[in-house]
Design a protein around this motif. Structure first.
Motif, PDB file in Angstrom:
ATOM      1  N   GLU A 181       0.813  -1.212   0.000  1.00  0.00           N
ATOM      2  CA  GLU A 181       0.000   0.000   0.000  1.00  0.00           C
ATOM      3  C   GLU A 181       0.848   1.264   0.000  1.00  0.00           C
ATOM      4  O   GLU A 181       0.520   2.239  -0.679  1.00  0.00           O
ATOM      5  CB  GLU A 181      -0.951  -0.010   1.208  1.00  0.00           C
ATOM      6  N   ARG A 182       1.918   1.270   0.748  1.00  0.00           N
ATOM      7  CA  ARG A 182       2.762   2.466   0.802  1.00  0.00           C
ATOM      8  C   ARG A 182       3.410   2.732  -0.550  1.00  0.00           C
ATOM      9  O   ARG A 182       3.475   3.872  -1.008  1.00  0.00           O
ATOM     10  CB  ARG A 182       3.831   2.323   1.880  1.00  0.00           C
ATOM     11  N   ALA A 183       3.881   1.673  -1.205  1.00  0.00           N
ATOM     12  CA  ALA A 183       4.494   1.840  -2.523  1.00  0.00           C
ATOM     13  C   ALA A 183       3.468   2.328  -3.542  1.00  0.00           C
ATOM     14  O   ALA A 183       3.774   3.172  -4.390  1.00  0.00           O
ATOM     15  CB  ALA A 183       5.119   0.527  -2.983  1.00  0.00           C
ATOM     16  N   LYS A 184       2.251   1.814  -3.464  1.00  0.00           N
ATOM     17  CA  LYS A 184       1.187   2.288  -4.362  1.00  0.00           C
ATOM     18  C   LYS A 184       0.966   3.786  -4.182  1.00  0.00           C
ATOM     19  O   LYS A 184       0.794   4.522  -5.152  1.00  0.00           O
ATOM     20  CB  LYS A 184      -0.111   1.536  -4.082  1.00  0.00           C
ATOM     21  N   MET A 185       0.971   4.230  -2.934  1.00  0.00           N
ATOM     22  CA  MET A 185       0.759   5.648  -2.638  1.00  0.00           C
ATOM     23  C   MET A 185       1.878   6.492  -3.233  1.00  0.00           C
ATOM     24  O   MET A 185       1.626   7.521  -3.876  1.00  0.00           O
ATOM     25  CB  MET A 185       0.700   5.863  -1.129  1.00  0.00           C
ATOM     26  N   PHE A 186       3.128   6.068  -3.040  1.00  0.00           N
ATOM     27  CA  PHE A 186       4.262   6.814  -3.581  1.00  0.00           C
ATOM     28  C   PHE A 186       4.190   6.866  -5.107  1.00  0.00           C
ATOM     29  O   PHE A 186       4.469   7.901  -5.721  1.00  0.00           O
ATOM     30  CB  PHE A 186       5.586   6.190  -3.148  1.00  0.00           C
ATOM     31  N   TRP A 187       3.825   5.746  -5.733  1.00  0.00           N
ATOM     32  CA  TRP A 187       3.748   5.690  -7.198  1.00  0.00           C
ATOM     33  C   TRP A 187       2.707   6.676  -7.717  1.00  0.00           C
ATOM     34  O   TRP A 187       2.968   7.430  -8.669  1.00  0.00           O
ATOM     35  CB  TRP A 187       3.421   4.273  -7.656  1.00  0.00           C
ATOM     36  N   GLU A 188       1.539   6.659  -7.109  1.00  0.00           N
ATOM     37  CA  GLU A 188       0.465   7.559  -7.551  1.00  0.00           C
ATOM     38  C   GLU A 188       0.870   9.023  -7.365  1.00  0.00           C
ATOM     39  O   GLU A 188       0.569   9.875  -8.206  1.00  0.00           O
ATOM     40  CB  GLU A 188      -0.818   7.263  -6.777  1.00  0.00           C
ATOM     41  N   LYS A 189       1.548   9.311  -6.278  1.00  0.00           N
ATOM     42  CA  LYS A 189       2.008  10.680  -6.038  1.00  0.00           C
ATOM     43  C   LYS A 189       2.991  11.119  -7.114  1.00  0.00           C
ATOM     44  O   LYS A 189       2.893  12.237  -7.652  1.00  0.00           O
ATOM     45  CB  LYS A 189       2.665  10.779  -4.657  1.00  0.00           C
ATOM     46  N   LYS A 190       3.919  10.244  -7.461  1.00  0.00           N
ATOM     47  CA  LYS A 190       4.901  10.562  -8.494  1.00  0.00           C
ATOM     48  C   LYS A 190       4.213  10.803  -9.841  1.00  0.00           C
ATOM     49  O   LYS A 190       4.558  11.740 -10.588  1.00  0.00           O
ATOM     50  CB  LYS A 190       5.933   9.435  -8.624  1.00  0.00           C
ATOM     51  N   LYS A 191       3.236   9.976 -10.172  1.00  0.00           N
ATOM     52  CA  LYS A 191       2.544  10.123 -11.447  1.00  0.00           C
ATOM     53  C   LYS A 191       1.707  11.399 -11.486  1.00  0.00           C
ATOM     54  O   LYS A 191       1.580  12.035 -12.547  1.00  0.00           O
ATOM     55  CB  LYS A 191       1.670   8.887 -11.710  1.00  0.00           C
ATOM     56  N   ARG A 192       1.135  11.789 -10.350  1.00  0.00           N
ATOM     57  CA  ARG A 192       0.370  13.043 -10.304  1.00  0.00           C
ATOM     58  C   ARG A 192       1.278  14.242 -10.564  1.00  0.00           C
ATOM     59  O   ARG A 192       0.898  15.185 -11.259  1.00  0.00           O
ATOM     60  CB  ARG A 192      -0.323  13.196  -8.947  1.00  0.00           C
ATOM     61  N   VAL A 193       2.479  14.204  -9.991  1.00  0.00           N
ATOM     62  CA  VAL A 193       3.441  15.288 -10.188  1.00  0.00           C
ATOM     63  C   VAL A 193       3.764  15.447 -11.670  1.00  0.00           C
ATOM     64  O   VAL A 193       3.769  16.557 -12.217  1.00  0.00           O
ATOM     65  CB  VAL A 193       4.729  15.013  -9.380  1.00  0.00           C
ATOM     66  N   VAL A 194       4.033  14.330 -12.347  1.00  0.00           N
ATOM     67  CA  VAL A 194       4.393  14.384 -13.764  1.00  0.00           C
ATOM     68  C   VAL A 194       3.209  14.853 -14.605  1.00  0.00           C
ATOM     69  O   VAL A 194       3.362  15.682 -15.515  1.00  0.00           O
ATOM     70  CB  VAL A 194       4.888  13.011 -14.259  1.00  0.00           C
ATOM     71  N   ALA A 195       2.028  14.321 -14.313  1.00  0.00           N
ATOM     72  CA  ALA A 195       0.847  14.692 -15.092  1.00  0.00           C
ATOM     73  C   ALA A 195       0.546  16.181 -14.959  1.00  0.00           C
ATOM     74  O   ALA A 195       0.239  16.859 -15.952  1.00  0.00           O
ATOM     75  CB  ALA A 195      -0.352  13.863 -14.637  1.00  0.00           C
ATOM     76  N   GLU A 196       0.664  16.707 -13.735  1.00  0.00           N
ATOM     77  CA  GLU A 196       0.408  18.130 -13.524  1.00  0.00           C
ATOM     78  C   GLU A 196       1.460  18.976 -14.239  1.00  0.00           C
ATOM     79  O   GLU A 196       1.135  19.996 -14.873  1.00  0.00           O
ATOM     80  CB  GLU A 196       0.395  18.456 -12.041  1.00  0.00           C
ATOM     81  N   PHE A 197       2.713  18.566 -14.156  1.00  0.00           N
ATOM     82  CA  PHE A 197       3.784  19.289 -14.843  1.00  0.00           C
ATOM     83  C   PHE A 197       3.535  19.315 -16.341  1.00  0.00           C
ATOM     84  O   PHE A 197       3.652  20.370 -16.988  1.00  0.00           O
ATOM     85  CB  PHE A 197       5.134  18.635 -14.538  1.00  0.00           C
ATOM     86  N   ALA A 198       3.193  18.151 -16.907  1.00  0.00           N
ATOM     87  CA  ALA A 198       2.975  18.071 -18.350  1.00  0.00           C
ATOM     88  C   ALA A 198       1.797  18.937 -18.778  1.00  0.00           C
ATOM     89  O   ALA A 198       1.838  19.582 -19.837  1.00  0.00           O
ATOM     90  CB  ALA A 198       2.743  16.613 -18.758  1.00  0.00           C
ATOM     91  N   GLU A 199       0.760  18.975 -17.958  1.00  0.00           N
ATOM     92  CA  GLU A 199      -0.405  19.802 -18.279  1.00  0.00           C
ATOM     93  C   GLU A 199      -0.045  21.281 -18.286  1.00  0.00           C
ATOM     94  O   GLU A 199      -0.427  22.029 -19.205  1.00  0.00           O
ATOM     95  CB  GLU A 199      -1.518  19.543 -17.269  1.00  0.00           C
ATOM     96  N   ILE A 200       0.709  21.713 -17.282  1.00  0.00           N
ATOM     97  CA  ILE A 200       1.125  23.113 -17.214  1.00  0.00           C
ATOM     98  C   ILE A 200       2.063  23.455 -18.375  1.00  0.00           C
ATOM     99  O   ILE A 200       1.941  24.523 -19.000  1.00  0.00           O
ATOM    100  CB  ILE A 200       1.807  23.408 -15.866  1.00  0.00           C
ATOM    101  N   LEU A 201       2.987  22.549 -18.674  1.00  0.00           N
ATOM    102  CA  LEU A 201       3.920  22.787 -19.776  1.00  0.00           C
ATOM    103  C   LEU A 201       3.173  22.897 -21.101  1.00  0.00           C
ATOM    104  O   LEU A 201       3.490  23.762 -21.938  1.00  0.00           O
ATOM    105  CB  LEU A 201       4.957  21.667 -19.842  1.00  0.00           C
ATOM    106  N   ALA A 202       2.179  22.046 -21.310  1.00  0.00           N
ATOM    107  CA  ALA A 202       1.389  22.111 -22.544  1.00  0.00           C
ATOM    108  C   ALA A 202       0.687  23.455 -22.670  1.00  0.00           C
ATOM    109  O   ALA A 202       0.631  24.038 -23.766  1.00  0.00           O
ATOM    110  CB  ALA A 202       0.365  20.973 -22.567  1.00  0.00           C
ATOM    111  N   GLU A 203       0.169  23.954 -21.565  1.00  0.00           N
ATOM    112  CA  GLU A 203      -0.482  25.264 -21.583  1.00  0.00           C
ATOM    113  C   GLU A 203       0.529  26.369 -21.899  1.00  0.00           C
ATOM    114  O   GLU A 203       0.259  27.269 -22.705  1.00  0.00           O
ATOM    115  CB  GLU A 203      -1.146  25.531 -20.236  1.00  0.00           C
ATOM    116  N   ASP A 204       1.695  26.297 -21.262  1.00  0.00           N
ATOM    117  CA  ASP A 204       2.723  27.317 -21.482  1.00  0.00           C
ATOM    118  C   ASP A 204       3.218  27.321 -22.932  1.00  0.00           C
ATOM    119  O   ASP A 204       3.541  28.383 -23.487  1.00  0.00           O
ATOM    120  CB  ASP A 204       3.908  27.100 -20.539  1.00  0.00           C
TER     121      ASP A 204
END
Length: 215
Positions: A181-204
């Protein structure tokens, strides 16, 4: 986590990697990757994932983490797990480690590259944690930095090239491979960071805008 014995192991692993040309990536796009620094981070991830879990042989887990990539060399790294297990065997035998402990660590090292074993019935908790730690490194924010540095090393001619590389690599669509469960949480957090970054970069960059496609 700081431990004199582990520091001794790490010093040996670093020297072994340097001697065999395995410390720096052979991929010309990735000269920034250090196999030794990866090893330290995997050890750290093992510690984070094992925290609070019962029934974990932490000494075997941490020792396997330290030696899991010692077999990397300047060539033929598809069989690095086999070489790593053999290198650990030599070190453990020379150091007088007890046989049951040595054999347990060897099994972890030999198996760590076969990530399909993570979800197989009967996989030990130590093996699962080692594999999870190995996969968690260089994801998320580090994955973005990796993608950008890789693009820089081939002299990419635009920000858009980096954006598309990120979308194909650190932000690619994939399921959560973790088991605990802890590893799943860390993985999801990492993927959220990348997805948010990519979304902002696409807008920029105005990706998808009619202005973006002007020849």
């Amino acid at each position: 986590m700081a431990n004199e014995k582990y520091m001794e192991y790490l010093a040996y692993v670093k020297g072994y990697l340097v001697q065999n040309g395995g410390i720096v990536s052979q991929n010309p796009r990735h000269p920034f990757r250090s196999r030794f620094q990866h090893t330290i981070r995997v050890l750290h991830w093992c510690s984070r994932l094992a925290e609070g879990l019962e029934g974990v042989d932490k000494e075997a887990l941490y020792t396997a983490a330290i030696f899991h990539d010692i077999g990397y060399a300047g060539h033929d790294n598809g069989c690095h797990a086999l070489r790593s297990g053999r290198a650990f065997h030599e070190y453990a035998t020379a150091s007088g480690m007890e046989e049951p402990f040595r054999e347990k660590v060897e099994r972890l090292i030999y198996a760590h590259s076969n990530k399909e074993l993570m979800k197989k019935e009967g996989a030990s908790l130590e093996l699962i944690l080692l594999m999870e730690a190995d996969l968690l490194d260089e994801e998320g924010a580090m994955g973005i930095v990796w993608d950008c540095m890789a693009m820089g090393n081939i002299h990419a001619s635009s920000y858009a090239a980096a954006y598309y590389h990120i979308m194909e690599n650190s932000n690619k669509v994939e399921g959560n491979p973790m088991v605990t469960e802890r590893a799943k949480m860390f993985w999801e957090k990492k993927k959220r960071v990348v997805a948010e970054f990519a979304e902002i970069l696409a807008e920029d960059l105005m990706i998808g805008s009619p202005y973006f496609d002007i020849p």
